[in-house]
Design a protein around this motif. Structure first.
Motif, PDB file in Angstrom:
ATOM      1  N   VAL A   1      -4.151 -30.689   6.271  1.00 26.93           N
ATOM      2  CA  VAL A   1      -3.304 -29.507   6.256  1.00 26.93           C
ATOM      3  C   VAL A   1      -1.902 -29.851   5.774  1.00 26.93           C
ATOM      4  CG1 VAL A   1      -2.137 -27.827   7.717  1.00 26.93           C
ATOM      5  CG2 VAL A   1      -4.571 -28.279   8.027  1.00 26.93           C
ATOM      6  N   ALA A   2      -1.304 -30.842   6.403  1.00 29.98           N
ATOM      7  CA  ALA A   2       0.091 -31.150   6.109  1.00 29.98           C
ATOM      8  C   ALA A   2       0.258 -31.679   4.694  1.00 29.98           C
ATOM      9  CB  ALA A   2       0.633 -32.153   7.114  1.00 29.98           C
ATOM     10  N   SER A   3      -0.736 -32.383   4.199  1.00 29.34           N
ATOM     11  CA  SER A   3      -0.594 -32.922   2.856  1.00 29.34           C
ATOM     12  C   SER A   3      -1.023 -31.885   1.830  1.00 29.34           C
ATOM     13  CB  SER A   3      -1.416 -34.197   2.708  1.00 29.34           C
ATOM     14  OG  SER A   3      -2.773 -33.927   2.919  1.00 29.34           O
ATOM     15  N   SER A   4      -1.246 -30.694   2.305  1.00 28.31           N
ATOM     16  CA  SER A   4      -1.616 -29.537   1.480  1.00 28.31           C
ATOM     17  C   SER A   4      -2.660 -29.874   0.423  1.00 28.31           C
ATOM     18  CB  SER A   4      -0.392 -28.897   0.841  1.00 28.31           C
ATOM     19  OG  SER A   4       0.488 -29.844   0.312  1.00 28.31           O
TER      20      SER A   4
ATOM     21  N   GLN B   1       3.860 -35.885   6.517  1.00 26.24           N
ATOM     22  CA  GLN B   1       2.631 -36.215   5.795  1.00 26.24           C
ATOM     23  C   GLN B   1       2.955 -36.111   4.322  1.00 26.24           C
ATOM     24  OE1 GLN B   1      -0.179 -37.246   6.871  1.00 26.24           O
ATOM     25  NE2 GLN B   1      -0.116 -36.791   9.066  1.00 26.24           N
ATOM     26  N   PRO B   2       2.683 -37.161   3.556  1.00 29.22           N
ATOM     27  CA  PRO B   2       3.006 -37.092   2.125  1.00 29.22           C
ATOM     28  C   PRO B   2       2.227 -35.979   1.448  1.00 29.22           C
ATOM     29  CG  PRO B   2       1.653 -39.010   2.638  1.00 29.22           C
ATOM     30  CD  PRO B   2       2.064 -38.405   3.934  1.00 29.22           C
ATOM     31  N   ASN B   3       2.849 -35.326   0.527  1.00 29.42           N
ATOM     32  CA  ASN B   3       2.163 -34.313  -0.260  1.00 29.42           C
ATOM     33  C   ASN B   3       1.311 -35.014  -1.303  1.00 29.42           C
ATOM     34  OD1 ASN B   3       1.654 -32.701  -2.600  1.00 29.42           O
ATOM     35  ND2 ASN B   3       2.896 -31.127  -1.628  1.00 29.42           N
TER      36      ASN B   3
END
Lengths: 338, 338
Positions: free
Chosen positions: B115-118, A47-49
């Motif tokens: 979540v994953a892309s914070s 998942q891209p940040n």
DNA sequence: GTTGACACCCAAAACGTTTTGGATTATCGT
DNA sequence: ACGATAATCCAAAACGTTTTGGGTGTCAAC
């Protein structure tokens, strides 16, 4: 553990650039490698940040809304608007950033924060003031926004309901039912739509040949309790009105309470009408005659417009004006229900 | 034009580091220079770029919520919860990131993305399922969250309403009014709270010495229309119930429609009760007897808990169970109103 | 005059992405 | 066989912040 472009690049034996461009679908990467990269990304659950992406690309795919804290809970208006905006935002793949704030200074600074800290691509603004500092700010900052409501200086994209026509039809309807002493509970003058609604009231009375009476014109704060108190004052007049129009449903419901409290019957002794057609309006006792504002749809359309503005596409209509629908129920003087 | 730390640093003739540390209030910068820096920042209207900050510091001061798209509009439940969460989030200086999604896969992937892309520091989760993949995911990812509702595996922080006791009191109340044929319209079995509410129903009937009758137990989908249809079926029985308990207010309102539709009178011929005490409940005709869930306060408390989890502070109570309040109005068989 | 201790400041790395401006091959027409 | 063109790929910079690990200067103590 955290999977980034780098992880994928290493896994695939390629550069970060290529991975990035592959995932973004650029044409300058081989179709086979692209597929391979996509597969790896999938497998690792990449998942891209977004923080990084936003930092670099200066767009957030997020829409901001500020909700006034006081009316937040009690006000179905914002909830419904939020629903519409949120729904349509999801459609476009946008998220919605909410900030609940005290109206006034606090609220303005929330916009300031959102805009300057570049957290959002655009703003949906509701319940505009006649002279709105938030709009002034957003125009000044050249930040994309769409408002629900016109204000004095309305050279910005907005969507609004023709409140004048709405109230006009309401009063017309009451006149047709034989009312002559028709009072109105206005919203605060600072709100932009108050003027329009009052205008509709004036026009309807005028056409019916009824003189404007200052004692029948009161102002309140859009809450149920405020409506109750305002109605009380009207009912205590030596010659009380036979019909009361409130500028929103919440105040209309308060009005109905006041009428019952002094032993009179809503719809028989005193007619009541509201504005908005909130969900509760259909279930009051008696059901409330009102003017339907399609708030949910307005939210959706506002977002449509906003997305255009953000993408710098030309708007087919920068100023949308909806004609509201009159909803006649029993509170305006039908024979007692059932 | 865009004012960053660099702008301020140049203006002040200092390094970016010092400016950053001055604004963050570290002790290793001279009080005079600090004041000077703050003054400049103020003057230039500096707002930190949050994307950059988040990228670096890995915290966003944002709480995420996913709202199911179907019930989004119609469901006052989420609106009220949202209000509470939003209100309290503002209190802590957190923002709220909303994502409206189709329930099911879509919804889960929205969490995954968030979540994953914070993008968020924590999640508030509502309407948990008996076996909830979202909770499984969040636990697995070790991402801070608080749920409104218990599920089967409830080793996570939650706040919940004791639905069993709520329905128990409701049924007890109906029994006291002389009802023996009491039906229940259940929520979908997949929802965690259904079990508890059904349990309360069983227990109350049991203690009153009334046998459980399968024909009086139906299931619907929490919508008004679903409630209407379910009630229809109950009313068409050879020996229809004299009281109907619905697992939420929306279905109870649908039930009232069904009763009226077949010419019977709510509260006299058939008693009706709901669950939630949504705002509309007080204004139905007749007003709805129900069980009050303090959703707004639950939202606020859920956020309190979530902030603790995020800060890794110990929770004083990881499992909060509220006892709901019985709200008796006219729909459950009082003499016709007024 | 040297030595610490202290107060104050800073260069550079890091966060994960997108974009710029080539570099490297392979292919092809002549 | 030779330049040209196209197809792939990539190193490095940039976005704006926080943090690490010092550096510099002053001053008191010896």
């Amino acid at each position: 553990m955290k999977v980034t472009l780098k992880t994928i690049a290493e896994e695939a034996g390629l550069s970060i650039t290529t991975v990035s461009r592959a995932l973004a679908g650029y044409g300058d990467v081989n179709e086979d490698t692209r597929r391979r990269i996509v597969a790896i990304a999938q497998r690792l659950g990449y998942q891209p940040n977004l923080a990084a992406r936003h930092l670099r690309s200066k767009q957030t795919r997020t829409i901001g809304m500020v909700i006034p804290l006081t009316s937040y809970f009690s006000d179905p208006f914002f909830m419904e608007l939020l629903s519409g905006v949120g729904r349509q935002a999801a459609e476009y793949g946008y998220d919605l950033l909410l900030s609940a704030q005290q109206p006034g200074e606090e609220e303005l600074s929330a916009y300031r924060r959102m805009v300057a800290s570049s957290r959002i691509d655009g703003v949906v603004l509701a319940r505009v003031l006649a002279d709105d500092p938030r709009i002034a700010f957003l125009k000044e900052a050249r930040h994309p926004f769409v408002a629900f409501g016109r204000s004095n200086a309305n050279d910005y994209p907005y969507i609004d309901v023709d409140g004048a026509t709405g109230v006009y039809r309401l009063v017309e309807h009451l006149v047709a039912r034989g009312h002559r002493r028709i009072a109105i509970i206005l919203s605060p003058r600072t709100l932009a739509f108050t003027t329009a609604r009052f205008e509709g009231y004036q026009r309807a009375l005028n056409e019916a040949g009824i003189a404007l009476a200052g004692q029948y014109i009161v102002e309140s704060d859009l809450t149920q309790e405020g409506g109750r108190m305002a109605a009380q004052r009207l009912l205590d007049l030596p010659s009380p009105p036979t019909a009361i129009v409130a500028c929103n449903d919440a105040m209309a419901i308060g009005t109905m309470q006041a009428i019952r409290a002094c032993g009179r019957v809503v719809g028989r002794d005193v007619a009541v009408a509201g504005f908005d057609d909130i969900p509760t309006a259909a279930f009051t006792d008696p059901p409330l005659t009102t003017v339907r504002q399609p708030i949910y749809d307005i939210g959706r359309r506002a977002l449509d417009m906003l997305v255009c503005v953000i993408r710098q596409e030309p708007l087919d209509e920068a100023h949308v004006l909806l004609v509201p629908e009159l909803i006649v129920r029993q509170s305006s003087g039908a024979p007692p229900s059932r």
